[in-house]
Design an enzyme around this catalytic site. Structure first.
Site: not given
Ligand code: 9J3
Length: 297
Positions: A85, A158-159, A184, A205, A237
């Protein structure tokens, strides 16, 4: 052809003799490059790194850089990588050079929208794998006739990690491995993933807490699929990002071993995921689960 032979090796009863193991090991791609050790996995590999941005860009992502080994004599596998993100290539592109130096063609992409949800990152990664495959057929490409289109992996932060898991869940037959860095994806469930999947998570995280993201993602992977969950003690993270330079050797050891083992089919890397060398890193992980699944001895 070699795909089918690898499938045969998934039958544990058949594989349960030394003779069978030897013949299975012989059916995967020939190991290439020097034998691995802890130090070789921790840093750059044996190949010279080059990069270019002239590959055609499909509508599913905005731009990309492809890193590759200049001097790898045999066909290379590929890895497509998506950032998280609001992130750009520069947040995660240390992986491009690192993985290329170990023998992979690595496409690091920018999403069309920096705020795109994991679904769009999955579509971008799937398109990026197609881009890599097409590079093998494009005469002007530095990768022309140098890739093995059967050996492609997806990866992301993540994303982008959520996107890699979504892409793997939907493209079972088309991929060789998946690798998610602090993924994520709320309520992410990936029971459809049939390819070897490595999840690297951070104990602390706060953005994608492991209890809601990486750990349930891992648990949703089908038993029998080679899978591993590495949770970095005190990790946040951004443990897989450019800026966490002090963690690059640790990240590199497991990501490179995973891709070499599962994308290249190189058994020499197996102990670096499942064997004794892992003990030396055990204090670095708050949780560590590695399951070789049915495709390994
Ligand atoms: O890609 C990511 O770092 C996802 C974390 C996040 O902030 O999601 C909230 C929308």
């Amino acid at each position: 052809m070699s795909r089918h032979l690898i499938q045969l090796c998934k039958i544990p009863i058949l594989a349960a003799t030394l003779g069978m193991l030897a013949s299975c090991a012989g059916t995967v791609d020939q190991p290439s490059g020097p034998a691995p050790d802890r130090s070789s996995l921790s840093g750059n590999g044996p190949y010279q790194i080059r990069a270019y941005q002239s590959a055609p860009v499909p509508e599913q992502y905005a731009s990309a850089t492809i890193y590759y080994p200049l001097d790898k004599p045999s066909a290379m596998g590929g890895v497509a990588i998506a950032p998280g993100y609001t992130e750009r290539q520069r947040h995660i592109n240390w992986w491009g050079g690192r993985l290329a130096s170990h023998g992979f063609a690595v496409l690091v992409l920018d999403t069309n929208d920096p705020e795109a949800p994991p679904e769009q990152r999955a579509a971008a990664l799937t398109a990026a794998v197609d881009t890599l495959r097409a590079e093998n057929d494009r005469r002007e490409s530095p990768l022309f006739e140098r890739l093995d289109p059967q050996r492609m992996a997806v990866m992301g932060h993540s994303m982008g990690g959520g996107g890699a898991l979504l892409a793997a869940d939907r493209n079972n037959d088309a991929l060789a491995a998946a690798l998610a860095l602090t993924p994520w994806q709320p309520d992410g469930s990936f029971a459809g993933i049939a390819v070897p999947t490595l999840i690297i998570a951070g104990e602390n995280d706060r953005i994608a807490p492991v209890a809601e993201h990486a750990w349930p993602h891992f648990q949703s992977l089908p038993a029998g699929t080679p899978r591993a969950y590495l949770e970095v003690a005190s990790g946040d993270h951004f443990i897989g990002n450019n800026r966490a330079e002090y963690l690059h050797p640790l990240m590199s050891r497991y990501a490179v071993a995973w891709l070499k083992r599962h994308v290249d089919g190189d058994q020499r890397y197996h102990p670096f995921i499942h064997g004794e060398p892992v003990n030396r890193d055990s204090s670095r992980f708050s949780r560590l689960v590695t399951e070789p699944g049915e495709s390994s001895e």
